[in-house]
Design a protein around this motif. Structure first.
Motif, PDB file in Angstrom:
ATOM      1  N   TRP A  70       8.917   0.725  11.726  1.00  0.00           N
ATOM      2  CA  TRP A  70       8.373   0.363  10.421  1.00  0.00           C
ATOM      3  C   TRP A  70       9.112   1.171   9.371  1.00  0.00           C
ATOM      4  O   TRP A  70       9.260   2.385   9.507  1.00  0.00           O
ATOM      5  N   PRO A  77       5.401  -4.158   0.734  1.00  0.00           N
ATOM      6  CA  PRO A  77       4.744  -3.491   1.856  1.00  0.00           C
ATOM      7  C   PRO A  77       5.781  -3.036   2.908  1.00  0.00           C
ATOM      8  O   PRO A  77       6.909  -3.526   2.904  1.00  0.00           O
ATOM      9  N   PRO A  78       5.380  -2.112   3.806  1.00  0.00           N
ATOM     10  CA  PRO A  78       6.300  -1.660   4.863  1.00  0.00           C
ATOM     11  C   PRO A  78       6.769  -2.839   5.706  1.00  0.00           C
ATOM     12  O   PRO A  78       6.029  -3.818   5.885  1.00  0.00           O
ATOM     13  N   ARG A  79       8.000  -2.730   6.216  1.00  0.00           N
ATOM     14  CA  ARG A  79       8.575  -3.819   7.006  1.00  0.00           C
ATOM     15  C   ARG A  79       8.941  -3.334   8.389  1.00  0.00           C
ATOM     16  O   ARG A  79       9.405  -2.216   8.557  1.00  0.00           O
ATOM     17  N   ARG A  80       8.776  -4.245   9.363  1.00  0.00           N
ATOM     18  CA  ARG A  80       9.150  -3.882  10.726  1.00  0.00           C
ATOM     19  C   ARG A  80      10.578  -4.331  10.984  1.00  0.00           C
ATOM     20  O   ARG A  80      10.892  -5.520  10.845  1.00  0.00           O
TER      21      ARG A  80
END
Lengths: 114, 197
Positions: A70, A77-80
């Motif tokens: 992450w 927003p946070p990204r994977r």
């Protein structure tokens, strides 16, 4: 094999190949899942419903073919992000060889050269 | 409009959760979170996304049913298991006799109408021991009680009472045999049951 609609045929054909396409798409480095999926689905052939790739990514992670991290994103927003593991690398290479053989054989039959 | 975003998305994710209910919880949560993150990221560019924009994102994801089908396809193949009705049959043959005696007969019917066992196995299940644990315990106890001569004990002032032999002492080996039969039969049936994948 009973008559199948084109979409059914494609679904049938994707089974067994799509996961290797996902792995191959990671060969050049880590990628955000959303971008990876969008690229694979750009021509509407390999992926039609983007959501269906997530269970596959989870399974590839569980099988040790990919790792994920992450990362914070400035834009939202946070990204994977997904990366290929050495195991995944081997799997793609093996698939690439087999695919060449397979594709060649099918093409020859369809062209009537067998 | 912020409310609309949340409602539409929440409905979709709720629908997705329900569609994934047959999955183990950890996998279900993982997929829902991944999809939620996907939606959040896709909508993050728009400060105030319209219903159409949201709908477009949800459409490109595919229906919850499609995602659930993909998730089920990624599950490892299920190990062959003893069918529920066969497990019930074995249980009733063992202990059904305690349920007003009827339970054992129900187990018997389930046994003979099942295709998980060959006739040989079914015969073992039937005759070792008919009535199951309940019957064999009763028979064992009865045998222990009536076996052996009674003793007459007379006290000093001439009062004599007849006593039966020590039931427990005499009955213990019989009890072991009585219990061993149905237990062996249970083990045998479980061991030889055809399992369904």
């Amino acid at each position: 094999m009973r008559h199948m609609e084109p979409e059914q045929l494609l679904t049938h054909l994707r089974r067994g190949t799509l996961e290797f396409c996902v792995l191959a798409a990671l060969r050049d480095g880590e990628r955000y899942a959303g971008d990876l999926i969008a690229d694979l689905g750009a021509d509407g052939v390999l992926v039609t419903s983007e959501g269906t790739v997530y269970p596959m990514l989870s399974r590839l992670r569980r099988d040790g073919m990919v790792d994920s991290t992450w990362r914070e994103s400035k834009a939202g927003p946070p990204r994977r992000y997904y990366q290929l593991t050495s195991r995944g690398e081997l799997a793609v290479r093996s698939f690439a060889d087999q695919w060449k053989l397979f594709r060649g054989a099918v093409d020859r039959v369809l062209k009537g050269e067998m | 409009m912020q409310d609309l975003t949340t409602v539409q998305v929440r409905e979709y994710l709720g629908h997705l959760e329900r569609a994934l209910r047959d999955l183990p919880r950890d996998r279900r949560t993982e997929i829902v979170e991944d999809i939620r993150a996907h939606i959040d990221d896709a909508l993050s560019g728009h400060p105030d996304p319209s219903a159409t924009a949201i709908d477009a994102v949800l459409q490109s994801l595919g229906s919850p049913e499609e995602i659930a089908a993909a998730a089920l396809a990624e599950m490892p193949p299920a190990r062959p298991q003893l069918a529920t009705r066969d497990a019930v049959a074995v249980g009733l043959l063992l202990g059904g006799g305690f349920l007003a005696g009827v339970g054992w007969f129900v187990g018997l019917v389930l046994l003979w109408t099942s295709n998980a066992w060959r006739t040989r196995e079914k015969l073992i299940g039937t005759f070792l021991v008919p009535g199951g644990l309940a019957a064999s315990l009763v028979a064992g106890g009865f045998a222990a009680a009536v076996s052996g001569p009674g003793r007459t004990v007379c006290s000093a002032d001439g009062l004599c009472t007849a006593s039966r032999p020590n039931v427990l002492l005499r009955g213990l080996p019989l009890l072991v045999i009585a219990v061993a039969g149905p237990l062996f039969s249970t083990f045998w049936l479980i061991r030889h049951a055809r399992r369904t994948p």
